[in-house]
Design an enzyme around this catalytic site. Structure first.
Site, PDB file in Angstrom:
ATOM      1  N   GLU A 173       3.339 -27.289 -46.325  1.00 15.25           N
ATOM      2  CA  GLU A 173       3.846 -27.756 -47.612  1.00 15.25           C
ATOM      3  C   GLU A 173       2.796 -27.516 -48.693  1.00 15.25           C
ATOM      4  O   GLU A 173       1.635 -27.904 -48.537  1.00 15.25           O
ATOM      5  CB  GLU A 173       4.139 -29.259 -47.559  1.00 15.25           C
ATOM      6  CG  GLU A 173       5.230 -29.644 -46.590  1.00 15.25           C
ATOM      7  CD  GLU A 173       6.622 -29.552 -47.195  1.00 15.25           C
ATOM      8  OE1 GLU A 173       6.727 -29.144 -48.370  1.00 15.25           O
ATOM      9  OE2 GLU A 173       7.582 -29.888 -46.494  1.00 15.25           O
ATOM     10  N   ASP A 210      12.929 -23.364 -51.754  1.00 12.07           N
ATOM     11  CA  ASP A 210      11.480 -23.502 -51.926  1.00 12.07           C
ATOM     12  C   ASP A 210      10.741 -22.516 -51.019  1.00 12.07           C
ATOM     13  O   ASP A 210      11.274 -22.105 -49.987  1.00 12.07           O
ATOM     14  CB  ASP A 210      11.041 -24.952 -51.646  1.00 12.07           C
ATOM     15  CG  ASP A 210      11.406 -25.435 -50.244  1.00 12.07           C
ATOM     16  OD1 ASP A 210      12.579 -25.287 -49.851  1.00 12.07           O
ATOM     17  OD2 ASP A 210      10.515 -25.957 -49.542  1.00 12.07           O
ATOM     18  N   HIS A 232      10.904 -21.527 -46.957  1.00  7.97           N
ATOM     19  CA  HIS A 232      12.069 -22.282 -46.519  1.00  7.97           C
ATOM     20  C   HIS A 232      13.345 -21.612 -47.036  1.00  7.97           C
ATOM     21  O   HIS A 232      14.384 -21.613 -46.364  1.00  7.97           O
ATOM     22  CB  HIS A 232      11.961 -23.716 -47.046  1.00  7.97           C
ATOM     23  CG  HIS A 232      12.730 -24.714 -46.257  1.00  7.97           C
ATOM     24  ND1 HIS A 232      12.790 -26.036 -46.592  1.00  7.97           N
ATOM     25  CD2 HIS A 232      13.477 -24.596 -45.132  1.00  7.97           C
ATOM     26  CE1 HIS A 232      13.542 -26.693 -45.720  1.00  7.97           C
ATOM     27  NE2 HIS A 232      13.972 -25.835 -44.825  1.00  7.97           N
TER      28      HIS A 232
END
Length: 236
Positions: A134, A181, A171
């Site tokens: 992330e 994203d 993603h």
């Protein structure tokens, strides 16, 4: 990814070089154990990295909301946005904060819950064989030079620890139509140039010079993007 700014950031690199692996945990990252993980299927190896973007609340950086989300300790009364996350059980192996700080929530030997319903080149269930990373930021927005540097170091370390790693995607590429994203602000071309990973390891079209990410994303005065929206916390 932005080379001009990335070259100016060198303070992160010693930690990248000094990191060592122990049981799937990288010593260059701050460890925060998430309960949201499981065993990889028998015989499964890490073959893919999936990049995401996240910020909690949307467009706000810093604080411990991301950590609390992955640890199932988020105070849902702390912000109106958090109420929609009640009962959500998700995790990622790593989070790269805006200042380049690296957090690890799940051992790379285990299966984190980050990709959800997904497929990479005809193979489903990406969580089974992938690492989730992330990047703290808005979907479609730009990322910081310190994040660029940390990501490069992390990818190099993952490649050494998991020699069967042969792919990297967003993603948006493993769950097209459902996820978007990290979005238009992420510079895949710069990432490929700096990692020197084969072009075949990347999603199709993202390495086209004519579609370079920095030209595709434009931010307004509030820091929100006009190309990609303001979603921040991805759901699996």
């Amino acid at each position: 990814m932005r080379n001009a700014r990335s070259r100016a950031i060198s303070a992160v690199e010693p930690a990248n070089a000094a990191g060592a692996w122990r049981g799937g945990w990288w010593s260059a990252a701050r460890r925060i154990d998430s309960p949201n993980f499981g065993a990889r299927p028998a015989g499964a190896a890490v073959e893919l990295v999936v990049l995401h973007s996240i910020s909690l609340p949307p467009g706000e950086y810093g604080g411990d909301a991301i950590e609390r989300l992955f640890a199932n300790t988020l105070d849902h009364a702390a912000h109106p946005y958090f109420e929609q996350l009640r009962g959500l059980r998700v995790s990622s192996h790593f989070v790269v904060r805006r200042d380049g700080e690296l957090l690890q929530f799940v051992s790379t030997r285990e299966r984190a819950w980050h990709a959800g319903a997904s497929s990479w080149r005809g193979r489903g269930n990406c969580n089974d064989y992938s690492i989730g990373i992330e990047l703290e930021g808005l979907e479609g927005g730009r990322f910081e030079a310190a994040q660029d540097e940390r990501l490069i170091g992390l990818l190099a370390a993952l490649r050494r620890e998991h020699p069967r790693l042969r792919g990297i995607a967003g993603h948006e590429h493993v769950a097209p139509g459902r996820k978007a994203d990290p979005g238009a602000g992420f510079d895949w071309l710069a990432l490929q140039r700096r990692t020197r990973w084969p072009r075949a390891w990347f999603p199709e079209a993202v390495l086209d010079d004519r579609s370079a990410a920095p030209r595709a994303a434009r931010r307004d005065d509030r820091g929100l993007t006009r190309a990609g929206g303001a979603r921040s916390c991805r759901m699996p």
